[in-house]
Design a protein around this motif. Sequence first.
Motif, PDB file in Angstrom:
ATOM      1  N   UNK A  66       0.891  -1.207   0.024  1.00 33.84           N
ATOM      2  CA  UNK A  66      -0.013  -0.017  -0.096  1.00 33.84           C
ATOM      3  C   UNK A  66       0.809   1.224   0.047  1.00 33.84           C
ATOM      4  N   UNK A  67       2.186   1.134   0.282  1.00 38.38           N
ATOM      5  CA  UNK A  67       3.061   2.299   0.333  1.00 38.38           C
ATOM      6  C   UNK A  67       3.477   2.712  -0.969  1.00 38.38           C
ATOM      7  N   UNK A  68       3.404   1.889  -2.055  1.00 36.89           N
ATOM      8  CA  UNK A  68       3.710   2.144  -3.500  1.00 36.89           C
ATOM      9  C   UNK A  68       3.143   3.117  -4.103  1.00 36.89           C
ATOM     10  N   UNK A  69       3.699   3.850  -4.980  1.00 38.69           N
ATOM     11  CA  UNK A  69       2.954   4.884  -5.818  1.00 38.69           C
ATOM     12  C   UNK A  69       2.075   4.184  -6.688  1.00 38.69           C
ATOM     13  N   UNK A  70       2.002   3.002  -7.174  1.00 42.28           N
ATOM     14  CA  UNK A  70       0.989   2.225  -7.850  1.00 42.28           C
ATOM     15  C   UNK A  70      -0.313   1.803  -7.119  1.00 42.28           C
ATOM     16  N   UNK A  74      -5.612   7.528  -6.421  1.00 47.78           N
ATOM     17  CA  UNK A  74      -5.741   8.154  -7.879  1.00 47.78           C
ATOM     18  C   UNK A  74      -5.425   7.119  -8.694  1.00 47.78           C
ATOM     19  N   UNK A  75      -4.402   6.440  -8.369  1.00 48.05           N
ATOM     20  CA  UNK A  75      -3.984   5.094  -9.410  1.00 48.05           C
ATOM     21  C   UNK A  75      -4.950   4.150  -9.658  1.00 48.05           C
ATOM     22  N   UNK A  76      -5.885   3.599  -8.466  1.00 50.57           N
ATOM     23  CA  UNK A  76      -6.878   2.910  -8.911  1.00 50.57           C
ATOM     24  C   UNK A  76      -7.885   3.527  -9.717  1.00 50.57           C
ATOM     25  N   UNK A  77      -8.419   4.462  -9.174  1.00 51.77           N
ATOM     26  CA  UNK A  77      -9.513   5.119  -9.617  1.00 51.77           C
ATOM     27  C   UNK A  77      -9.404   6.058 -11.205  1.00 51.77           C
ATOM     28  N   UNK A  78      -8.380   6.286 -11.212  1.00 48.10           N
ATOM     29  CA  UNK A  78      -7.884   7.081 -12.419  1.00 48.10           C
ATOM     30  C   UNK A  78      -7.696   6.083 -13.537  1.00 48.10           C
ATOM     31  N   UNK A  79      -6.930   5.163 -13.130  1.00 53.07           N
ATOM     32  CA  UNK A  79      -6.649   3.958 -14.072  1.00 53.07           C
ATOM     33  C   UNK A  79      -7.786   3.244 -14.660  1.00 53.07           C
ATOM     34  N   UNK A  80      -8.722   2.827 -13.700  1.00 49.33           N
ATOM     35  CA  UNK A  80      -9.791   2.216 -14.081  1.00 49.33           C
ATOM     36  C   UNK A  80     -10.743   2.853 -14.917  1.00 49.33           C
ATOM     37  N   UNK A  81     -10.756   4.389 -14.715  1.00 49.93           N
ATOM     38  CA  UNK A  81     -11.572   5.004 -15.411  1.00 49.93           C
ATOM     39  C   UNK A  81     -11.106   5.192 -16.893  1.00 49.93           C
ATOM     40  N   UNK A 113      -0.117   6.670 -18.043  1.00 48.30           N
ATOM     41  CA  UNK A 113       1.220   7.669 -17.730  1.00 48.30           C
ATOM     42  C   UNK A 113       1.083   8.848 -17.957  1.00 48.30           C
ATOM     43  N   UNK A 114       0.208   9.619 -18.723  1.00 50.80           N
ATOM     44  CA  UNK A 114      -0.169  10.912 -19.011  1.00 50.80           C
ATOM     45  C   UNK A 114      -0.830  11.405 -17.790  1.00 50.80           C
ATOM     46  N   UNK A 115      -1.740  10.643 -17.170  1.00 53.60           N
ATOM     47  CA  UNK A 115      -2.561  11.053 -16.346  1.00 53.60           C
ATOM     48  C   UNK A 115      -2.057  10.699 -14.825  1.00 53.60           C
ATOM     49  N   UNK A 116      -1.013  10.048 -14.815  1.00 54.76           N
ATOM     50  CA  UNK A 116      -0.154   9.762 -13.605  1.00 54.76           C
ATOM     51  C   UNK A 116      -0.895   8.948 -12.698  1.00 54.76           C
ATOM     52  N   UNK A 117      -1.516   7.881 -13.340  1.00 57.54           N
ATOM     53  CA  UNK A 117      -2.328   6.753 -12.458  1.00 57.54           C
ATOM     54  C   UNK A 117      -2.029   5.619 -13.012  1.00 57.54           C
ATOM     55  N   UNK A 118      -0.860   5.007 -13.213  1.00 54.47           N
ATOM     56  CA  UNK A 118      -0.360   3.884 -13.818  1.00 54.47           C
ATOM     57  C   UNK A 118      -0.507   2.727 -12.624  1.00 54.47           C
ATOM     58  N   UNK A 119      -1.379   1.726 -13.115  1.00 54.24           N
ATOM     59  CA  UNK A 119      -1.871   0.722 -11.999  1.00 54.24           C
ATOM     60  C   UNK A 119      -1.906  -0.432 -13.091  1.00 54.24           C
TER      61      UNK A 119
END
Length: 239
Positions: A66-70, A74-81, A113-119
């Motif tokens: 859970x400490x990782x940037x991924x 925002x990583x999970x919400x932004x990436x799924x969207x 990558x553009x949205x900074x939400x790599x997951x």
Amino acid sequence: MLARWSRRLLPPSLNTRPTEWSRAAIGVGLGTLISVWACAQLFGLPVALHLIGPLGASAVLLFAVSSGALAQPWSIIGSYLCATLISMLVVHWLGRSLGSAGLAVALAVLGMCLLRCLHPPAGALALLMVIADPDTVALGWQVLEPVMLAAACLLAVAIGYNNLTRVRYPKVHVEPPKTFISTPQPGEPPGITREDLEQALAQMEEFIDVTPEDLEQLITACETQAKRRSIGEVFASRP
């Protein structure tokens, strides 16, 4: 030679306690079950089960690392969207095929990558949105609703469970300090600053799931341990 080469294939030992393994495992199970159950209540079990793969993979990140940037919200919400929208656009223009699935996951990675939400699990989600089961296909663009509901439920469980089990989540961004991380002695070169860490990460030019805050904490912990060891050696050398 062969033995040395084969040892390189073995992964390093985990720097976590077995109690943390159990804590994470329980969280992964609860998070996956609750998010799939909530999705099934509103959109049916077939649609929910179609999403269980990416959700299970996301749960591993949110509870075990859970400490990782991924693994941040925002990583999970932004990436799924992002993955869902891009996949549906690909389906709209090119239809559902293996080639479309490959294009969708490639474009999804670029979008994340553009949205900074790599997951990473969102890559699997992009594939599943193209190669979908009949129930999911029937939803059309409304498939965004079960996807985001499941992601939101998983995130909510992760926030609650992690903090209840004394794991701070999500990670709070701390502004870079103006002082040196490593305090230099007179006559020594300057110590390491947060800006140095950020530039070093940028020079790597590859995906590294670590933040400057993580590196700062690690360096501080190493310095503290080195000071303790040095003091212990001094006392041990005295008669």
